[in-house]
Design a protein around this motif. Structure first.
Motif, PDB file in Angstrom:
ATOM      1  N   THR A   1       0.137  46.312 -11.189  1.00 13.40           N
ATOM      2  CA  THR A   1       0.582  44.939 -11.459  1.00 13.40           C
ATOM      3  C   THR A   1       2.058  44.740 -11.130  1.00 13.40           C
ATOM      4  OG1 THR A   1      -1.064  44.694 -13.203  1.00 13.40           O
ATOM      5  CG2 THR A   1       0.802  43.159 -13.256  1.00 13.40           C
TER       6      THR A   1
ATOM      7  N   GLU B   1       4.484  35.511 -11.475  1.00 15.05           N
ATOM      8  CA  GLU B   1       3.193  35.673 -12.155  1.00 15.05           C
ATOM      9  C   GLU B   1       2.589  37.036 -11.833  1.00 15.05           C
ATOM     10  OE1 GLU B   1       1.230  31.302 -12.468  1.00 15.05           O
ATOM     11  OE2 GLU B   1       1.313  32.173 -10.478  1.00 15.05           O
ATOM     12  N   SER B   2       1.913  37.612 -12.825  1.00 15.74           N
ATOM     13  CA  SER B   2       1.324  38.932 -12.629  1.00 15.74           C
ATOM     14  C   SER B   2       0.179  38.873 -11.619  1.00 15.74           C
ATOM     15  CB  SER B   2       0.809  39.484 -13.964  1.00 15.74           C
ATOM     16  OG  SER B   2      -0.158  38.613 -14.517  1.00 15.74           O
ATOM     17  N   VAL B   3       0.167  39.836 -10.717  1.00 20.14           N
ATOM     18  CA  VAL B   3      -0.957  40.007  -9.790  1.00 20.14           C
ATOM     19  C   VAL B   3      -1.208  41.504  -9.637  1.00 20.14           C
ATOM     20  CG1 VAL B   3      -0.315  37.932  -8.482  1.00 20.14           C
ATOM     21  CG2 VAL B   3       0.389  40.166  -7.657  1.00 20.14           C
ATOM     22  N   LYS B   4      -2.426  41.828  -9.184  1.00 26.72           N
ATOM     23  CA  LYS B   4      -2.750  43.220  -8.890  1.00 26.72           C
ATOM     24  C   LYS B   4      -2.460  43.454  -7.419  1.00 26.72           C
ATOM     25  CE  LYS B   4      -5.746  43.759 -12.808  1.00 26.72           C
ATOM     26  NZ  LYS B   4      -7.085  43.920 -13.408  1.00 26.72           N
TER      27      LYS B   4
ATOM     28  N   GLU C   1       3.951  32.887 -20.188  1.00 26.68           N
ATOM     29  CA  GLU C   1       2.927  31.864 -20.419  1.00 26.68           C
ATOM     30  C   GLU C   1       2.769  31.567 -21.903  1.00 26.68           C
ATOM     31  OE1 GLU C   1      -0.507  33.316 -18.279  1.00 26.68           O
ATOM     32  OE2 GLU C   1       0.473  32.980 -16.341  1.00 26.68           O
TER      33      GLU C   1
ATOM     34  N   GLY D   1      -4.459  39.007 -23.438  1.00 22.58           N
ATOM     35  CA  GLY D   1      -3.576  38.837 -22.286  1.00 22.58           C
ATOM     36  C   GLY D   1      -3.383  40.115 -21.489  1.00 22.58           C
TER      37      GLY D   1
ATOM     38  N   GLU E   1      -5.909  42.275 -21.036  1.00 24.14           N
ATOM     39  CA  GLU E   1      -7.245  42.831 -20.783  1.00 24.14           C
ATOM     40  C   GLU E   1      -7.380  43.375 -19.371  1.00 24.14           C
ATOM     41  OE1 GLU E   1     -10.768  40.401 -20.550  1.00 24.14           O
ATOM     42  OE2 GLU E   1      -9.601  38.605 -20.178  1.00 24.14           O
ATOM     43  N   GLY E   2      -6.475  42.960 -18.487  1.00 21.19           N
ATOM     44  CA  GLY E   2      -6.540  43.467 -17.122  1.00 21.19           C
ATOM     45  C   GLY E   2      -5.790  44.771 -16.909  1.00 21.19           C
TER      46      GLY E   2
ATOM     47  N   ARG F   1      -6.445  27.388  -8.506  1.00 17.55           N
ATOM     48  CA  ARG F   1      -6.626  28.733  -9.052  1.00 17.55           C
ATOM     49  C   ARG F   1      -7.297  28.672 -10.430  1.00 17.55           C
ATOM     50  NH1 ARG F   1      -1.025  31.232  -9.667  1.00 17.55           N
ATOM     51  NH2 ARG F   1      -0.942  29.390 -11.005  1.00 17.55           N
TER      52      ARG F   1
ATOM     53  N   ARG G   1      -6.442  29.985 -13.111  1.00 22.42           N
ATOM     54  CA  ARG G   1      -5.436  29.728 -14.140  1.00 22.42           C
ATOM     55  C   ARG G   1      -5.154  28.226 -14.274  1.00 22.42           C
ATOM     56  NH1 ARG G   1      -2.761  30.831 -18.766  1.00 22.42           N
ATOM     57  NH2 ARG G   1      -0.776  29.743 -18.747  1.00 22.42           N
TER      58      ARG G   1
ATOM     59  N   PRO H   1      -6.039  38.015 -16.554  1.00 28.16           N
ATOM     60  CA  PRO H   1      -4.969  37.093 -16.143  1.00 28.16           C
ATOM     61  C   PRO H   1      -4.510  37.295 -14.693  1.00 28.16           C
ATOM     62  CG  PRO H   1      -4.532  37.874 -18.353  1.00 28.16           C
ATOM     63  CD  PRO H   1      -5.721  38.653 -17.852  1.00 28.16           C
ATOM     64  N   GLN H   2      -4.387  38.542 -14.268  1.00 30.70           N
ATOM     65  CA  GLN H   2      -3.929  38.777 -12.896  1.00 30.70           C
ATOM     66  C   GLN H   2      -4.907  38.179 -11.877  1.00 30.70           C
ATOM     67  OE1 GLN H   2      -3.850  41.036 -15.446  1.00 30.70           O
ATOM     68  NE2 GLN H   2      -2.566  42.804 -14.949  1.00 30.70           N
ATOM     69  N   VAL H   3      -6.194  38.380 -12.132  1.00 29.71           N
ATOM     70  CA  VAL H   3      -7.217  37.823 -11.242  1.00 29.71           C
ATOM     71  C   VAL H   3      -7.136  36.294 -11.253  1.00 29.71           C
ATOM     72  CG1 VAL H   3      -9.720  37.544 -10.939  1.00 29.71           C
ATOM     73  CG2 VAL H   3      -8.767  39.799 -11.469  1.00 29.71           C
ATOM     74  N   ARG H   4      -6.915  35.732 -12.437  1.00 38.39           N
ATOM     75  CA  ARG H   4      -6.888  34.266 -12.554  1.00 38.39           C
ATOM     76  C   ARG H   4      -5.635  33.654 -11.917  1.00 38.39           C
ATOM     77  NH1 ARG H   4      -9.170  35.780 -17.678  1.00 38.39           N
ATOM     78  NH2 ARG H   4      -7.283  35.337 -18.881  1.00 38.39           N
ATOM     79  N   HIS H   5      -4.595  34.469 -11.729  1.00 37.99           N
ATOM     80  CA  HIS H   5      -3.413  33.975 -11.020  1.00 37.99           C
ATOM     81  C   HIS H   5      -3.641  33.867  -9.515  1.00 37.99           C
ATOM     82  CE1 HIS H   5      -0.633  35.488 -14.477  1.00 37.99           C
ATOM     83  NE2 HIS H   5      -0.908  34.217 -14.613  1.00 37.99           N
ATOM     84  N   ARG H   6      -4.649  34.530  -9.011  1.00 38.70           N
ATOM     85  CA  ARG H   6      -4.881  34.533  -7.557  1.00 38.70           C
ATOM     86  C   ARG H   6      -6.200  33.867  -7.164  1.00 38.70           C
ATOM     87  NH1 ARG H   6      -1.326  34.746  -4.091  1.00 38.70           N
ATOM     88  NH2 ARG H   6      -2.825  35.511  -2.581  1.00 38.70           N
TER      89      ARG H   6
END
Lengths: 157, 278
Positions: A48, A54-57, A115, A127, A129-130, B77, B79, B104-109
């Motif tokens: 991450t 914003e957080s992304v993988k 957020e 929040g 969970e990922g 998206r 989100r 959340p990370q998936v929902r940001h993209r």
């Protein structure tokens, strides 16, 4: 193709293959190995980073998709020798055991507090969970995030 | 894991994306948030020769009040669907379901259009659009537009009514302000796909969408018909798996999925009845 992005405040332009993943760009091209690769299947969250805050993988994003973006990795959080409030809270509350998930966990937590600045414990757990911790050290991680939310310096920044 | 090589093109308008898709032929794919496509490409289950990146078409990211409906741009998206006030007021099930996708990370993209165009039977959002009776707006090369009801959209495993050169541009959702609704997602771990999921909207008649109960996102038509015929919730829910062929995987056998569908449909109908404000 050329990609340009701001990584931890420094802009850079590199010639990359279109198939290069953002995580490989950060680790191998930019030399920032703080971002870990765990599952490599967008499940574990070890990779991450923040893209435009914003957080992304980063294992599930092409470097090409981050062209023009502002990327922040774990290396970009501290202010010189002063740890970011979220890093400080993880240290203070022992929010890590082996440490492998920690960079991703910290970045996800920073994004979460942006957020939801004052989350409940349940909101912290949901929040994050990922992000998986194979040491199962979730209790102290959650305590650290809750403490960071109360820190004066603003851990979501 | 690294995807196979491909040509990367970035579109700055829908028209340009349509042209690029046409240039790329049958092996070209659209890239939106990439959260369905890139994992498949990393596993080499998909190897498109060209990706047309439409992720920057911000004019396809919106939620608009269109009278009796709300219109959601395909590149909105998860989100943004989750937190949009119009969606929350007029189609609250959709906001809730968007907030259940991945993490959340998936929902940001990830985007709502990407999720629907991918057509995965295990996805949450397609089932919600089936329960809501949504319609999908599609544009073809040359600009010809057509509308496809959600009920006619999902054709086979990861196969939809979209032609290879078409682009899904908008999701039109009837306003169900104050209607009862429920989303039941059964999984074993946080962030997992649903082993079985049920979306129900009770707005006069009842619409029910099923997650992971066959090769496509499905409507529970046997339950809908039983309810329309006056059956009790208990009786109607017993038809949840009628005529279906649910998949078998590490998580569940077909028999277990059929059982789950009956239980979750009953719970969804009970919760939808309880939450109705109309």
């Amino acid at each position: 193709m050329d990609v340009s992005m701001t990584v931890n405040g420094s802009s850079r332009t590199d010639s990359v293959e279109p198939r290069l993943l953002l995580v490989h760009y950060l680790r191998e091209v930019a030399g920032l190995t703080g971002t870990n690769i765990g599952c490599d299947t967008s499940s574990c969250g070890a990779c991450t980073v923040l893209v435009d805050g914003e957080s992304v993988k980063s294992c599930t994003m092409l470097a090409a998709q981050a062209d023009g973006a502002e990327v922040t990795t774990i290396e970009g959080l501290a202010d010189g020798e002063s740890m970011h409030p979220m890093q400080e809270a993880f240290r203070e509350h022992h929010g890590l055991q082996c440490g492998y998930c920690t960079p991703g966990m910290v970045m996800a937590a920073v994004s979460l507090l942006k957020e939801i600045p004052n989350p409940t414990e349940a909101q912290v757990r949901e929040g994050l969970e990922g992000n998986l911790c194979r040491c199962t050290g979730y209790h102290n991680i959650v305590q650290a995030v809750l403490a960071a939310a109360k820190a004066p310096a603003g851990a979501g920044s | 894991m690294i995807p196979a090589p491909f040509e990367y093109r970035r579109a700055t308008s829908v028209e340009e994306a349509l042209r690029m898709l046409g240039d790329g032929g049958e092996d070209a794919k659209l890239l939106a948030g990439g959260h369905s496509l890139l994992p498949l490409m990393k596993l080499r289950l998909a190897a498109p020769s060209m990706l047309v990146d439409i992720g920057r078409l911000r004019d396809l990211s919106y939620v608009r009040d269109t009278g009796d409906t709300i219109a959601i741009g395909a590149l909105t998206r998860h989100r943004d669907v989750e937190t949009d006030p119009l969606v929350a007021e007029h189609a609250p099930i959709l906001a809730h379901v968007a907030g259940q996708v991945g993490d959340p990370q998936v929902r940001h993209r990830g985007t709502i259009g990407g999720s629907i165009a991918h057509g995965d039977p295990a996805s949450d959002l397609p089932a919600a659009t089936l329960a809501l009776g949504a319609t999908f707006e599609v544009v073809a090369p040359g600009g010809a537009k057509r509308s496809i009801p959600a009920a006619d959209f999902f054709r086979g495993f990861l196969e939809t009514a979209l032609a290879p050169a078409e682009i899904l541009t908008e999701i039109v959702v009837p306003k169900v302000t104050g209607a009862g609704w429920s989303f039941q997602k059964f999984n074993r771990r946080a962030q997992d796909w649903a082993i079985v999921g049920v979306a129900a909207v009770r707005n006069g008649s009842t619409g029910i969408g099923l997650v992971n109960m066959g090769s496509t996102p499905l409507r529970a038509t046997a339950v809908e018909e039983a309810l329309a015929g006056g059956a009790s919730v208990q009786e109607a829910a017993s038809h949840a798996a009628d005529g279906l062929d649910p998949p078998s995987d590490l998580n569940a056998s077909p028999e277990y999925r059929a059982h789950l569908a009956r239980v979750l449909v009953r719970r969804a109908l009970e919760e939808a009845a309880g939450s109705s404000r109309s």
